[in-house]
Write a protein that holds these residues in place. Sequence first.
Motif, PDB file in Angstrom:
ATOM      1  N   ASP A  23       0.823  -1.216   0.000  1.00  0.00           N
ATOM      2  CA  ASP A  23       0.000   0.000   0.000  1.00  0.00           C
ATOM      3  C   ASP A  23       0.855   1.263   0.000  1.00  0.00           C
ATOM      4  N   GLY A  24       1.910   1.252  -0.800  1.00  0.00           N
ATOM      5  CA  GLY A  24       2.761   2.419  -0.950  1.00  0.00           C
ATOM      6  C   GLY A  24       3.818   2.586   0.112  1.00  0.00           C
ATOM      7  N   VAL A  25       3.885   1.669   1.071  1.00  0.00           N
ATOM      8  CA  VAL A  25       4.884   1.741   2.136  1.00  0.00           C
ATOM      9  C   VAL A  25       5.948   0.678   1.882  1.00  0.00           C
ATOM     10  N   ARG A  26       7.211   1.089   1.922  1.00  0.00           N
ATOM     11  CA  ARG A  26       8.301   0.131   1.729  1.00  0.00           C
ATOM     12  C   ARG A  26       8.628  -0.540   3.054  1.00  0.00           C
ATOM     13  N   LEU A  27       8.568  -1.872   3.039  1.00  0.00           N
ATOM     14  CA  LEU A  27       8.890  -2.654   4.224  1.00  0.00           C
ATOM     15  C   LEU A  27      10.148  -3.466   3.973  1.00  0.00           C
ATOM     16  N   HIS A  28      11.040  -3.417   4.933  1.00  0.00           N
ATOM     17  CA  HIS A  28      12.306  -4.160   4.859  1.00  0.00           C
ATOM     18  C   HIS A  28      12.108  -5.551   5.449  1.00  0.00           C
ATOM     19  N   ALA A  29      12.782  -6.538   4.870  1.00  0.00           N
ATOM     20  CA  ALA A  29      12.703  -7.904   5.393  1.00  0.00           C
ATOM     21  C   ALA A  29      14.014  -8.628   5.133  1.00  0.00           C
ATOM     22  N   LEU A  30      14.259  -9.664   5.915  1.00  0.00           N
ATOM     23  CA  LEU A  30      15.387 -10.564   5.722  1.00  0.00           C
ATOM     24  C   LEU A  30      14.833 -11.966   5.509  1.00  0.00           C
ATOM     25  N   PRO A  80       3.031   8.751   7.820  1.00  0.00           N
ATOM     26  CA  PRO A  80       2.541   9.509   8.972  1.00  0.00           C
ATOM     27  C   PRO A  80       1.393   8.850   9.726  1.00  0.00           C
ATOM     28  N   ALA A  81       0.846   7.749   9.211  1.00  0.00           N
ATOM     29  CA  ALA A  81      -0.302   7.112   9.857  1.00  0.00           C
ATOM     30  C   ALA A  81      -0.186   5.595   9.741  1.00  0.00           C
ATOM     31  N   GLY A  82      -1.137   4.901  10.349  1.00  0.00           N
ATOM     32  CA  GLY A  82      -1.163   3.443  10.276  1.00  0.00           C
ATOM     33  C   GLY A  82      -0.576   2.753  11.483  1.00  0.00           C
ATOM     34  N   TYR A  83      -0.357   3.497  12.581  1.00  0.00           N
ATOM     35  CA  TYR A  83       0.311   2.937  13.754  1.00  0.00           C
ATOM     36  C   TYR A  83      -0.712   2.467  14.786  1.00  0.00           C
ATOM     37  N   THR A  84      -1.465   1.455  14.372  1.00  0.00           N
ATOM     38  CA  THR A  84      -2.400   0.763  15.241  1.00  0.00           C
ATOM     39  C   THR A  84      -2.154  -0.730  15.068  1.00  0.00           C
ATOM     40  N   VAL A  85      -2.701  -1.518  15.972  1.00  0.00           N
ATOM     41  CA  VAL A  85      -2.547  -2.967  15.839  1.00  0.00           C
ATOM     42  C   VAL A  85      -3.184  -3.438  14.538  1.00  0.00           C
ATOM     43  N   ALA A  86      -4.356  -2.927  14.225  1.00  0.00           N
ATOM     44  CA  ALA A  86      -5.017  -3.310  12.977  1.00  0.00           C
ATOM     45  C   ALA A  86      -4.219  -2.868  11.764  1.00  0.00           C
ATOM     46  N   GLY A  87      -3.630  -1.671  11.822  1.00  0.00           N
ATOM     47  CA  GLY A  87      -2.829  -1.186  10.705  1.00  0.00           C
ATOM     48  C   GLY A  87      -1.588  -2.018  10.471  1.00  0.00           C
ATOM     49  N   LEU A  88      -0.908  -2.401  11.553  1.00  0.00           N
ATOM     50  CA  LEU A  88       0.280  -3.244  11.424  1.00  0.00           C
ATOM     51  C   LEU A  88      -0.086  -4.652  10.966  1.00  0.00           C
ATOM     52  N   ALA A  89      -1.262  -5.144  11.399  1.00  0.00           N
ATOM     53  CA  ALA A  89      -1.726  -6.454  10.936  1.00  0.00           C
ATOM     54  C   ALA A  89      -2.034  -6.409   9.443  1.00  0.00           C
ATOM     55  N   ALA A  90      -2.581  -5.292   8.973  1.00  0.00           N
ATOM     56  CA  ALA A  90      -2.843  -5.149   7.537  1.00  0.00           C
ATOM     57  C   ALA A  90      -1.535  -5.130   6.750  1.00  0.00           C
ATOM     58  N   LEU A  92       1.175  -6.670   7.647  1.00  0.00           N
ATOM     59  CA  LEU A  92       1.657  -8.044   7.684  1.00  0.00           C
ATOM     60  C   LEU A  92       0.933  -8.892   6.654  1.00  0.00           C
ATOM     61  N   ARG A  93      -0.363  -8.721   6.551  1.00  0.00           N
ATOM     62  CA  ARG A  93      -1.127  -9.466   5.545  1.00  0.00           C
ATOM     63  C   ARG A  93      -0.674  -9.088   4.135  1.00  0.00           C
ATOM     64  N   GLY A  94      -0.466  -7.794   3.904  1.00  0.00           N
ATOM     65  CA  GLY A  94       0.000  -7.354   2.593  1.00  0.00           C
ATOM     66  C   GLY A  94       1.379  -7.893   2.262  1.00  0.00           C
ATOM     67  N   ALA A  95       2.249  -7.971   3.273  1.00  0.00           N
ATOM     68  CA  ALA A  95       3.589  -8.524   3.060  1.00  0.00           C
ATOM     69  C   ALA A  95       3.515 -10.004   2.705  1.00  0.00           C
ATOM     70  N   LEU A  96       2.639 -10.746   3.373  1.00  0.00           N
ATOM     71  CA  LEU A  96       2.473 -12.166   3.038  1.00  0.00           C
ATOM     72  C   LEU A  96       2.061 -12.324   1.573  1.00  0.00           C
ATOM     73  N   HIS A  97       1.140 -11.478   1.138  1.00  0.00           N
ATOM     74  CA  HIS A  97       0.702 -11.532  -0.264  1.00  0.00           C
ATOM     75  C   HIS A  97       1.858 -11.225  -1.204  1.00  0.00           C
ATOM     76  N   ALA A  98       2.623 -10.176  -0.899  1.00  0.00           N
ATOM     77  CA  ALA A  98       3.744  -9.798  -1.765  1.00  0.00           C
ATOM     78  C   ALA A  98       4.819 -10.876  -1.802  1.00  0.00           C
TER      79      ALA A  98
END
Length: 310
Positions: A23-30, A80-90, A92-98
Motif C-alpha cells: 500500500d505504498g509503504v516500503r517494508l524491509h525484510a530478511l 505519517p499514519a497506520g500505527y495501530t494494531v489493525a494497521g500493522l496487521a494489515a 503483515l497481511r500485505g507482506a504475506l501476499h507480496a
Amino acid sequence: MTAGGAAPGSTTPAPRTLSIEVDGVRLHALEWGAGGDALVLTPGLGQSAHVFRELGPALAADGRVVALTPRGHGESGTPPAGYTVAGLAADLRGALHALGIARTTLVAHSVSGAVATRLGADHPERVRGIVYLDGIHDYTRWDEVVRANPYPPPPQPFFADARIRRAWHRRYVPGFWCAPLDADLAARPGPADESRRLELLAEVVHDVQSHPPPYASLRGPLLALTAGEDVATQFPWLDPADAAARQRAEAYLRDVRAPWRRASAERFLHEAPHARVAEVPGGHFFFLSARDRVVDEVRAFLRTLPPDAS
C-alpha cells in the motif's frame, strides 16, 4: 519486491535482503532458506528484522524463514499514519501476499504478539499457528507495572553520539550484547528521525493498552514462550554488592511483575485453552540468549500442526 545481498563478515548464514511494497509503504525484510512451510518472524516495538539474524538461520534448516521490519522501524518506511494494531496487521497481511505466502506460522516477539493475534483473528485462513516470544503481556496494566519499578533505567540518550547510544542500549535494554542487537541498532535512523518515530509508535502502545488481544477468536495452535525473569536479567545495571538494592528489586519482581505475568498467562490460557505456555530462562530477549531452547520449542510446535490442505 526487490532483493539484495547482505554484507559479508557474519558468522551465521547471510540473509537475503528484501524490499516489499505494501500500500505504498516500503517494508524491509530478511529471508533465509527455501521451500517448506514459511515461518514469518516479527520483532517487538522499536526493533527490526535484524534482531532475528541468529534465530532466523537456525530455523531455516527446515524451510523458508522471513523476518519482517514493521513500518516506522529500522529500514522500513515511516508514513505519517497506520500505527495501530489493525494497521500493522494489515501491513503483515500485505507482506504475506507480496511474498507469495498463502499461509504461515508467525513467531512474534513482544508487542508484535498483539499484531499476530489480530491477523489470526481477522484472517484465520492466513495463519497456521502462532508462537509468542514473551508476547502475551496484559498491557492494560503496563503503566502500573512500570510505575512500581524501583530502579527504572535512565532516559534514552537520543541525541548523543553513536558510541553513547550503543552503550546505553547494551547496558539497559537486554543486559547483554550480540551481533543481531548491534545490527538492529545500526539500522535505526538518526536521533531526530528516531525521536519522531517514537512519537508515532506511541500510538501503537496506546492501542495495545486499550484493546486486549482477542485470543478467544484464534483457531490455530498457539505456543507462548515467556521469560524466566530474575534480578540479573531485569536489572543488569545494579551493583551486585548492594544487598539492599537487590532485595528491593527481588521484591518488585516477586510482588509486581510475577503476578502480572501470571495473570497474563492465565487469561491467555482461559481464552485459548488449546494453547501451551512454557517459560524460558532469560529476560525479554531470551530468543537471543537461549536461542537453542527457542529453536527446539518452535520445531516441536511445528510438528504438532495439522497438514496444510490449502
